[in-house]
Design a protein around this motif. Structure first.
Motif, PDB file in Angstrom:
ATOM      1  N   UNK A 277       3.639  20.309 -10.603  1.00  0.00           N
ATOM      2  CA  UNK A 277       4.863  21.049 -10.884  1.00  0.00           C
ATOM      3  C   UNK A 277       4.823  21.624 -12.285  1.00  0.00           C
ATOM      4  N   UNK A 278       4.297  20.843 -13.233  1.00  0.00           N
ATOM      5  CA  UNK A 278       4.131  21.340 -14.597  1.00  0.00           C
ATOM      6  C   UNK A 278       3.145  22.490 -14.638  1.00  0.00           C
ATOM      7  N   UNK A 279       2.092  22.405 -13.851  1.00  0.00           N
ATOM      8  CA  UNK A 279       1.104  23.484 -13.793  1.00  0.00           C
ATOM      9  C   UNK A 279       1.749  24.780 -13.331  1.00  0.00           C
ATOM     10  N   UNK A 280       2.607  24.693 -12.331  1.00  0.00           N
ATOM     11  CA  UNK A 280       3.287  25.873 -11.800  1.00  0.00           C
ATOM     12  C   UNK A 280       4.188  26.491 -12.871  1.00  0.00           C
ATOM     13  N   UNK A 281       4.919  25.653 -13.595  1.00  0.00           N
ATOM     14  CA  UNK A 281       5.779  26.138 -14.669  1.00  0.00           C
ATOM     15  C   UNK A 281       4.950  26.821 -15.754  1.00  0.00           C
ATOM     16  N   UNK A 282       3.845  26.214 -16.137  1.00  0.00           N
ATOM     17  CA  UNK A 282       2.975  26.770 -17.179  1.00  0.00           C
ATOM     18  C   UNK A 282       2.401  28.112 -16.743  1.00  0.00           C
ATOM     19  N   UNK A 283       1.967  28.219 -15.505  1.00  0.00           N
ATOM     20  CA  UNK A 283       1.423  29.489 -15.008  1.00  0.00           C
ATOM     21  C   UNK A 283       2.475  30.587 -15.014  1.00  0.00           C
ATOM     22  N   UNK A 284       3.687  30.273 -14.596  1.00  0.00           N
ATOM     23  CA  UNK A 284       4.753  31.263 -14.579  1.00  0.00           C
ATOM     24  C   UNK A 284       5.090  31.709 -15.995  1.00  0.00           C
TER      25      UNK A 284
ATOM     26  N   UNK B 199       0.843  -1.197   0.000  1.00  0.00           N
ATOM     27  CA  UNK B 199       0.000   0.000   0.000  1.00  0.00           C
ATOM     28  C   UNK B 199       0.877   1.246   0.000  1.00  0.00           C
ATOM     29  N   UNK B 200       1.985   1.204   0.723  1.00  0.00           N
ATOM     30  CA  UNK B 200       2.899   2.345   0.758  1.00  0.00           C
ATOM     31  C   UNK B 200       3.444   2.645  -0.636  1.00  0.00           C
ATOM     32  N   UNK B 201       3.810   1.627  -1.385  1.00  0.00           N
ATOM     33  CA  UNK B 201       4.327   1.845  -2.733  1.00  0.00           C
ATOM     34  C   UNK B 201       3.274   2.489  -3.638  1.00  0.00           C
ATOM     35  N   UNK B 202       2.036   2.056  -3.511  1.00  0.00           N
ATOM     36  CA  UNK B 202       0.959   2.625  -4.326  1.00  0.00           C
ATOM     37  C   UNK B 202       0.738   4.093  -3.967  1.00  0.00           C
ATOM     38  N   UNK B 203       0.717   4.403  -2.692  1.00  0.00           N
ATOM     39  CA  UNK B 203       0.517   5.792  -2.253  1.00  0.00           C
ATOM     40  C   UNK B 203       1.687   6.666  -2.697  1.00  0.00           C
ATOM     41  N   UNK B 204       2.902   6.178  -2.564  1.00  0.00           N
ATOM     42  CA  UNK B 204       4.072   6.971  -2.977  1.00  0.00           C
ATOM     43  C   UNK B 204       4.070   7.229  -4.473  1.00  0.00           C
ATOM     44  N   UNK B 205       3.676   6.243  -5.270  1.00  0.00           N
ATOM     45  CA  UNK B 205       3.592   6.429  -6.723  1.00  0.00           C
ATOM     46  C   UNK B 205       2.528   7.475  -7.060  1.00  0.00           C
ATOM     47  N   UNK B 206       1.405   7.420  -6.366  1.00  0.00           N
ATOM     48  CA  UNK B 206       0.342   8.410  -6.592  1.00  0.00           C
ATOM     49  C   UNK B 206       0.818   9.810  -6.220  1.00  0.00           C
ATOM     50  N   UNK B 207       1.543   9.926  -5.132  1.00  0.00           N
ATOM     51  CA  UNK B 207       2.073  11.218  -4.707  1.00  0.00           C
ATOM     52  C   UNK B 207       3.073  11.759  -5.714  1.00  0.00           C
ATOM     53  N   UNK B 208       3.966  10.908  -6.204  1.00  0.00           N
ATOM     54  CA  UNK B 208       4.944  11.336  -7.210  1.00  0.00           C
ATOM     55  C   UNK B 208       4.243  11.848  -8.466  1.00  0.00           C
ATOM     56  N   UNK B 209       3.218  11.130  -8.902  1.00  0.00           N
ATOM     57  CA  UNK B 209       2.465  11.548 -10.091  1.00  0.00           C
ATOM     58  C   UNK B 209       1.775  12.893  -9.858  1.00  0.00           C
TER      59      UNK B 209
END
Length: 67
Positions: free
Chosen positions: A42-49, A26-36
């Motif tokens: 992060x891309x959204x922040x770059x696009x807004x800037x 379960x930890x691996x699944x949650x960590x993968x979801x968090x990374x995604x």
């Protein structure tokens, strides 16, 4: 860093099933979801800037188009 994640019973069961289906913890699944999530936002922040910079750069043209 360790942290506690409080889930509802339904969320816990869904996470458990997903982890079991993937052959991961379960930890691996949650960590993968968090990374995604972080990568996507992060891309959204770059696009807004970038949009802010370009709007400032072309403010006169944008103003004229609005007339």
């Amino acid at each position: 860093m360790a942290m506690t994640l409080r889930l509802t019973d339904d969320e816990t069961e869904a996470l458990r099933r997903q982890a079991e289906n993937e052959g991961r913890s379960m930890q691996q699944v949650v960590r993968a979801a968090l990374e995604e999530y972080l990568a996507r936002h992060g891309d959204d922040e770059f696009t807004l800037e970038l949009a802010r910079e370009e709007a400032a750069r072309f403010s006169e043209v944008l103003r004229r188009l609005g007339e």
